[in-house]
Motif scaffolding. Structure first.
Motif, PDB file in Angstrom:
ATOM      1  N   ILE A  38       0.871  -1.177   0.000  1.00  0.00           N
ATOM      2  CA  ILE A  38       0.000   0.000   0.000  1.00  0.00           C
ATOM      3  C   ILE A  38       0.904   1.221   0.000  1.00  0.00           C
ATOM      4  CG2 ILE A  38      -1.840   1.235   1.189  1.00  0.00           C
ATOM      5  CD1 ILE A  38      -2.626  -1.372   2.522  1.00  0.00           C
ATOM      6  N   ASP A  39       0.674   2.127  -0.939  1.00  0.00           N
ATOM      7  CA  ASP A  39       1.556   3.283  -1.113  1.00  0.00           C
ATOM      8  C   ASP A  39       0.717   4.555  -1.208  1.00  0.00           C
ATOM      9  OD1 ASP A  39       3.650   4.982  -1.638  1.00  0.00           O
ATOM     10  OD2 ASP A  39       3.907   4.361  -3.718  1.00  0.00           O
ATOM     11  N   TYR A  40       0.912   5.463  -0.243  1.00  0.00           N
ATOM     12  CA  TYR A  40       0.244   6.765  -0.253  1.00  0.00           C
ATOM     13  C   TYR A  40       1.209   7.797  -0.814  1.00  0.00           C
ATOM     14  CZ  TYR A  40      -3.775   5.317   2.555  1.00  0.00           C
ATOM     15  OH  TYR A  40      -4.925   4.715   3.002  1.00  0.00           O
ATOM     16  N   GLN A  41       0.707   8.626  -1.734  1.00  0.00           N
ATOM     17  CA  GLN A  41       1.557   9.633  -2.369  1.00  0.00           C
ATOM     18  C   GLN A  41       0.957  11.024  -2.196  1.00  0.00           C
ATOM     19  OE1 GLN A  41       2.234   8.600  -6.475  1.00  0.00           O
ATOM     20  NE2 GLN A  41       3.589   6.886  -5.975  1.00  0.00           N
ATOM     21  N   LEU A  42       1.849  11.969  -1.857  1.00  0.00           N
ATOM     22  CA  LEU A  42       1.488  13.385  -1.809  1.00  0.00           C
ATOM     23  C   LEU A  42       2.021  14.064  -3.059  1.00  0.00           C
ATOM     24  CD1 LEU A  42       2.404  14.219   1.909  1.00  0.00           C
ATOM     25  CD2 LEU A  42       0.132  13.747   0.986  1.00  0.00           C
ATOM     26  N   GLN A  43       1.259  14.980  -3.606  1.00  0.00           N
ATOM     27  CA  GLN A  43       1.688  15.731  -4.779  1.00  0.00           C
ATOM     28  C   GLN A  43       2.409  17.001  -4.310  1.00  0.00           C
ATOM     29  OE1 GLN A  43       1.302  14.265  -7.728  1.00  0.00           O
ATOM     30  NE2 GLN A  43       0.225  12.601  -6.669  1.00  0.00           N
ATOM     31  N   THR A  44       3.685  17.121  -4.684  1.00  0.00           N
ATOM     32  CA  THR A  44       4.495  18.263  -4.248  1.00  0.00           C
ATOM     33  C   THR A  44       5.096  18.962  -5.460  1.00  0.00           C
ATOM     34  OG1 THR A  44       6.623  17.100  -4.091  1.00  0.00           O
ATOM     35  CG2 THR A  44       5.102  16.859  -2.234  1.00  0.00           C
TER      36      THR A  44
END
Length: 598
Positions: free
Chosen positions: A128-134
């Motif tokens: 499971i991989d959570y990604q933030l957009q930066t």
């Protein structure tokens, strides 16, 4: 040992033989220059020198590279991974401090078919991989190290465990908080960001890949019952094709929840509001290491630095799933709309009530049969009386067939007239049986999907949720399989006996007489690989029905039925045709006229 294993062993043995033949023969010492210990030491020393001469990146340069790649998150990429656990009496969830992410989920009250701990997902089979957009691009939280702290809290007056992961930068922080109540399979998550200036998009993207671990012995049945389910915010339930080896879908509507549903267990992710940009995939692997490989990509909003969702890791128990979120119980297949109401409102409640007072599930199935048969007895009685009337007036029907042997239309018209005069309905015996069909078909969905029967034994069946094989065949019969199910054989024999009794009761002739024998044999092929509980239910049901009709026969006098028919005949001698009967005759005449024209 299956064919793939045998092939692998043969290839492995062949490689060993070839290797030993070509490479393992000793060489003559005189023809080969000796290698001294000094040379070996020199070679080892040269390797160490080469290794030590590899340039090391200075910390300042490494920090600069991290700064360029990760920006304000650069301080979070170095650390030491640690594992923390949240558990109650139902589940055990393991987390990693690297990412503050779920790594495994174990269901503590269940075992696999091999009696091993039931790990619904782990680090080797799922991610499971959570990604933030930066402003530096997508940043995976799994690249960052968090510090974790456990505590005890109360949620809705229920004790719960809380696990808080926090990653602090020079400018702000990321916090992931998980809460697991003591009596639930649901774990809630809250994500909070504070002071992070580089976030360019107020959305979090989740990538969940899961090669579903094999939990049951029958891999074919497991794959047939395993698929991706999802539920839209508009209230529509859907799933990826269960029969396709590969399928993908991008729902056009926002999604409320997505579930990786296996036959008896489900792993799901649930939004408080909605998921968007959803992409779902599933494939069937060529090996048997996993049941199906599934993937879900979805996004949900990060509003005011906060976002939340929930996970479900647990059994496909209808009553448990119903409490999770709206329509999550659809992960248990209760059948099509015309039979699902029987399962949802009658069978499930009856089953769970009996389960509280009786521990033997075979006995529970027998009691369910008796209760349903008692409830439907008025229909059974009416059906018997209808068939008895048709049997009594059979001589009159035979006379009409002899009178109009070459005119089927006239024959049917006269039969309708006869039925009206005698006060007999030709469907009076069939209609009550049709009304009982929803109960019959409801079991076809209930027992194969009932987790309560999993690994429960009865008589010779070691597991009522799968077939009760008493003999393994050295070959496979098409549509039947390579085993013999005894409950299925008993069901077939009982149905044939009942059909013979019923044919004598109704004096059936022609194709209908033989059809009753064809159906049991057909079902023998269909149900041979179905759960033993289903075949056992049908067997007991056949025996009880046979007993009911034998009992009714003792108390129903054909002479009294004949007398009643004669009374109706006198009373209806001048009876006019009903509108329905007139329309039916007109339709038959029109059909006969068209036939003559052609």
């Amino acid at each position: 040992m299956d064919r793939n294993q045998a092939t692998g062993l043969i290839l492995f043995a062949a490689v060993l033989l070839i290797y030993s033949f070509f490479f393992s023969s000793p060489e003559p010492v005189a023809d080969e220059p000796s290698t001294t210990s000094t040379e070996v030491q020199d070679d080892s020393a040269s390797k160490q020198t080469a290794a030590s001469s590899t340039p090391q990146i200075p910390d300042s340069v490494k920090n600069l590279q991290n700064q360029q790649q990760f920006g304000e998150f650069s301080s979070l990429v170095d650390g030491k991974e640690a594992f923390l656990v949240l558990e109650n009496e139902l589940v055990k969830i393991t987390f990693s401090s690297k990412g503050g992410e779920i790594k495994s989920a174990e269901l503590k009250n269940y075992k696999t078919w091999a009696k091993e701990p039931l790990i619904l997902m782990d680090e080797q089979s799922a991610s499971i991989d959570y990604q933030l957009q930066t402003d530096k691009g997508p940043m995976s939280l799994n690249q960052f190290y968090f510090s974790g702290e456990k505590s005890t809290v109360t949620v809705d007056e229920t004790p719960a465990q809380q696990l808080t992961f926090k990653a602090e930068t020079a400018s702000g922080s990321i916090t992931r908080t998980y809460i697991l109540p003591d009596d639930k399979y649901v774990i809630d998550q809250k994500i909070t960001t504070n002071g992070l200036s580089s976030l360019s998009d107020k959305n979090i993207t989740v990538h969940w890949n899961d090669n579903l671990k094999k939990q049951e012995a029958d891999i074919s049945e497991s794959r047939r019952k395993t698929y991706v389910n999802f539920y839209t915010t508009e209230g529509d339930y859907d799933y990826l094709s269960a029969s396709s080896d590969e399928d993908a879908e991008q729902p056009s509507e926002p999604i409320k929840w997505v579930a990786f549903k296996q036959r008896f267990f489900t792993a799901g992710i649930i939004a408080p509001n909605q998921f968007t940009n959803v992409n779902l995939e599933q494939t069937v692997p060529t090996d048997t290491m996993s049941v199906k490989n599934m993937a879900a990509t979805l996004s949900f909003p990060l509003e005011n630095g906060q976002a939340s969702n929930s996970y479900y890791f647990g059994p496909n128990n209808y009553k448990i799933l119903k409490k999770v979120t709206p329509d999550f119980e659809k992960n248990v297949d209760m059948g099509y709309f015309f039979v699902s109401w029987v399962n949802k409102y009658i069978i499930v409640n009856l089953f769970h009530y009996l389960e509280k007072v009786i521990s033997n599930y075979g006995v529970i199935i027998i009691l369910i049969v008796f209760i349903i048969k008692l409830f439907l007895f008025p229909l059974t009685y009416k059906s018997y009386i209808g068939m008895a009337k048709m049997r009594v007036i059979k001589p009159e029907i035979d006379e009409l067939k002899e009178k109009y042997p070459d005119d089927p239309t006239k024959q049917q018209q006269e039969q309708m007239k006869l039925f009206s005069q005698l006060g007999v309905s030709p469907i009076s015996g069939c209609l009550p049986m049709i009304l009982q069909m929803p109960f019959l078909f409801a079991m076809f969905f209930f027992f194969p999907n009932s987790i309560e029967l999993r690994q429960e034994s009865f008589l010779w069946a070691h597991d009522l949720s799968t077939y009760d094989s008493i003999l393994t065949l050295p070959f496979t019969i098409p549509f039947y399989g390579n085993h013999v199910s005894l409950f299925t054989l008993l069901m077939t024999v009982s149905q044939i006996v009942y059909t013979r009794f019923n044919n004598q009761l109704t004096a059936a002739q022609g194709p209908m007489k033989n059809l009753g024998y064809i159906m049991p044999v057909t079902f023998m092929f269909v149900l041979n690989s179905y759960p033993a509980a289903l075949s056992f239910y049908y067997f007991v049901s056949n025996m009880v029905t046979f007993g009911q009709q034998a009992l009714i026969k003792r108390f129903v006098d054909d002479n009294k039925i004949r007398a009643k028919i004669e009374q109706n005949k006198k009373k209806n001698v001048n009876k006019k045709k009903s509108k329905f009967q007139q329309r039916l005759e007109d339709a038959m005449k029109a059909a006969e006229a068209n036939k003559k024209k052609k």
